[in-house]
Design a protein around this motif. Sequence first.
Motif, mmCIF file in Angstrom:
data_model
loop_
_atom_site.group_PDB
_atom_site.id
_atom_site.type_symbol
_atom_site.label_atom_id
_atom_site.label_comp_id
_atom_site.label_asym_id
_atom_site.label_seq_id
_atom_site.Cartn_x
_atom_site.Cartn_y
_atom_site.Cartn_z
ATOM 1 N N SER A 42 0.806 -1.225 0.000
ATOM 2 C CA SER A 42 0.000 0.000 0.000
ATOM 3 C C SER A 42 0.835 1.270 0.000
ATOM 4 N N ARG A 43 2.113 1.152 0.237
ATOM 5 C CA ARG A 43 2.983 2.330 0.161
ATOM 6 C C ARG A 43 2.965 2.910 -1.256
ATOM 7 N N CYS A 44 2.774 2.038 -2.258
ATOM 8 C CA CYS A 44 2.776 2.489 -3.658
ATOM 9 C C CYS A 44 1.441 2.277 -4.368
ATOM 10 N N HIS A 45 0.749 1.171 -4.047
ATOM 11 C CA HIS A 45 -0.472 0.787 -4.768
ATOM 12 C C HIS A 45 -1.728 1.081 -3.965
ATOM 13 N N ALA A 46 -2.787 1.472 -4.655
ATOM 14 C CA ALA A 46 -4.121 1.492 -4.057
ATOM 15 C C ALA A 46 -4.553 0.036 -3.999
#
Length: 118
Positions: A42-46
Motif C-alpha cells: 500500500s505504500r505504492c499501490h491502491a
Amino acid sequence: MRATATVVLAALAMLGLSAMDASAVEKGMGDKGEALLRENCSRCHAIGEEGASPHKEAPPFRTLSSHYPIEDLAESLAEGIVSGHPDMPIFVFSPTDVEAIIEYLQSVQVEQRKEPRR
C-alpha cells in the motif's frame, strides 16, 4: 459424568467448527490477503476498491484483471515478483499467503462489481 459432559461439549464444538459457513472461511482468507497487501504494497499501490495509488506509476490493484487473469499472479507471488522499475522491492509469499492475496484481489476487481439492475 463430568468427563462425559466435557466430551459431548467438545464434540459439539467440533461439529460447530466443521459446519462453519464457507463464506466465513473465504472472508478470513480475504482479510488476511488485504492485511498482507496493506503491509507490503500500500505504500505504492491502491489496494482497495477505490482511491488513487500513492505512487503514480503503480496501478491500483482493483484494475489488475484488466491486464491479465488474477490467478496468473500466484506463481509470481510465490517465486518473487520482479518488476521492470527499480522502486519496487522483490516480494516472496508462502503458498497460504498467496492464496489469501489472490482471494482478496479477486474480491476487489472492478469487473466483478455488479451494478443493480434498474
